[in-house]
Design an enzyme around this catalytic site. Structure first.
Site, PDB file in Angstrom:
ATOM      1  N   THR A   1     -26.405  -9.637   9.954  1.00 46.78           N
ATOM      2  CA  THR A   1     -27.144  -9.307   8.701  1.00 46.78           C
ATOM      3  C   THR A   1     -26.351  -8.635   7.795  1.00 46.78           C
ATOM      4  OG1 THR A   1     -28.976  -9.026  10.326  1.00 46.78           O
ATOM      5  CG2 THR A   1     -29.207  -7.904   8.361  1.00 46.78           C
TER       6      THR A   1
ATOM      7  N   CYS B   1       3.166   9.888  12.815  1.00 43.83           N
ATOM      8  CA  CYS B   1       3.498  10.722  13.830  1.00 43.83           C
ATOM      9  C   CYS B   1       2.731  10.059  14.947  1.00 43.83           C
ATOM     10  CB  CYS B   1       2.786  12.176  13.589  1.00 43.83           C
ATOM     11  SG  CYS B   1       3.397  13.087  14.976  1.00 43.83           S
TER      12      CYS B   1
ATOM     13  N   ASN C   1       0.847  -1.151  -0.158  1.00 43.45           N
ATOM     14  CA  ASN C   1      -0.030  -0.012   0.013  1.00 43.45           C
ATOM     15  C   ASN C   1       0.948   1.287  -0.030  1.00 43.45           C
ATOM     16  OD1 ASN C   1       0.384  -1.533   2.658  1.00 43.45           O
ATOM     17  ND2 ASN C   1      -0.299   0.453   3.348  1.00 43.45           N
TER      18      ASN C   1
ATOM     19  N   GLN D   1      -4.846  -3.595  -2.140  1.00 44.60           N
ATOM     20  CA  GLN D   1      -4.656  -2.582  -3.210  1.00 44.60           C
ATOM     21  C   GLN D   1      -4.654  -2.807  -4.570  1.00 44.60           C
ATOM     22  OE1 GLN D   1      -4.123   0.654  -2.454  1.00 44.60           O
ATOM     23  NE2 GLN D   1      -4.220   0.502  -0.119  1.00 44.60           N
TER      24      GLN D   1
HETATM   25  N1  PLP Z   1      -4.517  -4.060   3.652  1.00 47.27           N
HETATM   26  C1  PLP Z   1      -4.322  -3.099   3.084  1.00 47.27           C
HETATM   27  C2  PLP Z   1      -2.930  -3.590   2.066  1.00 47.27           C
HETATM   28  C3  PLP Z   1      -4.829  -1.768   2.969  1.00 47.27           C
HETATM   29  O1  PLP Z   1      -4.093  -0.704   2.245  1.00 47.27           O
HETATM   30  C4  PLP Z   1      -5.790  -1.624   3.895  1.00 47.27           C
HETATM   31  C5  PLP Z   1      -6.457  -0.385   4.049  1.00 47.27           C
HETATM   32  O2  PLP Z   1      -5.779   0.698   3.883  1.00 47.27           O
HETATM   33  C6  PLP Z   1      -6.349  -2.611   4.578  1.00 47.27           C
HETATM   34  C7  PLP Z   1      -5.721  -4.022   4.457  1.00 47.27           C
HETATM   35  C8  PLP Z   1      -7.377  -2.394   5.475  1.00 47.27           C
HETATM   36  O3  PLP Z   1      -8.733  -2.494   4.633  1.00 47.27           O
HETATM   37  P1  PLP Z   1     -10.124  -1.839   5.313  1.00 47.27           P
HETATM   38  O4  PLP Z   1      -9.864  -0.359   5.529  1.00 47.27           O
HETATM   39  O5  PLP Z   1     -11.375  -2.124   4.476  1.00 47.27           O
HETATM   40  O6  PLP Z   1     -10.330  -2.531   6.920  1.00 47.27           O
END
Ligand code: PLP
Length: 385
Positions: free
Chosen positions: A236, A324, A150, A178
């Site tokens: 649900t 931070c 990410n 991602q």
């Molecule tokens: N995994 C990755 C690589 C992500 O970039 C993110 C969100 O930033 C998540 C998991 C978490 O996803 P969610 O915000 O849907 O819980």
């Protein structure tokens, strides 16, 4: 210029078409899919359609899709559900650069008697598959390795890794949050057992996601209660969210080409210009195997947060590689794992684009950014006068 949004790896704008599909599901079609009446039954059909749309994008069977509350739940369910289904195995392998949704879940396992191995990456953010292969043994219950990072956008060779891991009879999970909608996926041709994704990274709504579970994969449900999602995920259903996610998947399938060409063109234009116009800048991560929308650039001797604040004054949204925490500035765990020097890691900025960005926005940022870097360098205590 209005807001220039280059933070699409954090979250994305909900596509208008997605919103339109969701709207009737709040005040008109609000029945519970589990109800016996026709009104509720209509919701069941909506969910079935969304499951098909998602399965089409992923190249899998609709029955292999479980709707969840998002990436974090899909990651946690994969990890905890796999271990619960294999109580005699005590080892999990992951990487140092995972999202906290995986890293925190794995590190917590160490408090419960598991051995967790975090694979290192090289300075380009790449894994050593020979090291992974050596670690696979009879005690290994699960290998969980993200599809693409990410922060840097670096893509791991997931199909190869899945083949290696599942070839030893070990369950393989990948966090593909991602990746979906940015590069093509075909799960029918891959050995991945479990895969997580999240709607809000895909121009869908927040709070809904998918866990793909390959047919035959042993997984103990994490959320127990009612019989929703074929007994694999109680609660649900978030019908508007699921319907929105389905539509987002349909649009993503149509827009993949654009994501790969137009978005990549804009990303490359921005990146090349900033590298040229800002001395002491460098790209973090393997530039070859990278998501088409992501650019992580370090600007030496300046603070990422300071850059972000100044960009924000011009309406430009990006994000910093450093977080931070309680007054102390900690560089990102991903850049640290890659061995990015302290003076660079602190000044890293992630630009993440989407199909809604324009060339005018890129040009505007190319104009605003170099004076910001020059100004901050003048103020930096690290730069020799
Ligand atoms: N995994 C990755 C690589 C992500 O970039 C993110 C969100 O930033 C998540 C998991 C978490 O996803 P969610 O915000 O849907 O819980």
């Amino acid at each position: 210029m209005d807001t220039v949004y280059f933070d699409n790896n954090a979250t994305t704008k909900v596509a208008e078409e997605v919103l339109e599909e969701m709207k009737p599901l709040f005040c008109q079609l609000y029945g519970n899919p589990s109800s016996m009446h026709t009104f509720g039954g209509q919701m069941g059909r909506k969910i079935r359609q969304a499951r098909q749309q998602a399965a089409h994008l992923l190249g899998c069977e609709p029955a292999e899709i479980i709707f969840t509350s998002g990436g974090t739940e899909s990651d946690n369910t994969s990890i905890k559900g796999t271990l619960a289904a294999a109580p005699n195995k005590r080892k999990v392998i992951t990487t140092r650069v995972e999202h906290p949704a995986v890293l925190a879940a794995c590190r917590d396992l160490e408090n419960h008697g598991y051995t967790v191995v975090e694979l290192a990456v090289d300075k380009e953010g790449r894994l050593d598959l020979a090291e992974l292969e050596e670690l696979l043994d009879d005690d290994t219950a699960l290998v969980t390795i993200m599809y693409a990072n990410n922060e840097t956008g670096v893509i791991f060779p997931i199909d190869k890794i899945a083949e290696l891991v599942t070839g030893k009879g070990i369950v393989f999970h990948t966090d593909a949050v991602q990746v979906i909608g940015k590069i093509p996926l075909n799960l029918s041709k891959s050995n991945i057992d479990l895969l997580s994704l999240s709607a809000h990274k895909l121009h869908g709504p927040k709070g809904v996601g998918i866990l793909y579970v390959r047919k035959g994969t042993r997984l103990t449900p994490f959320m127990v209660g009612g019989h929703q999602e074929a007994g694999k995920r109680a609660g649900t259903e978030n019908v508007p969210g699921i319907v929105g996610l389905g539509k987002a998947c349909e649009l993503a399938a149509q827009n993949l080409e654009e994501e790969n060409s137009k978005v990549k063109y804009l990303r490359d234009k921005l990146e090349d210009a900033l590298l040229k116009k800002c001395p002491g800048s460098r790209v973090n991560g393997d530039r070859e195997n990278r998501l088409p929308n992501t650019s992580n650039i370090s600007f030496e001797y300046v603070e990422g947060e300071a850059i972000l604040l100044m960009l924000d004054k011009f309406g430009i949204c990006a994000s910093s590689g450093s977080a931070c925490t309680s007054g102390s500035l900690e560089p990102s765990h991903v850049l640290r794992a890659m061995g990015v020097p302290f003076t660079s890691a602190h000044g890293s900025i992630r630009f993440s684009l989407s199909r809604y960005n324009t060339e005018a926005e890129v040009d505007y940022t190319i104009e605003k950014m170099p004076p910001i870097i020059n100004r901050l360098r003048e103020l930096s205590p690290f730069v020799a006068g």
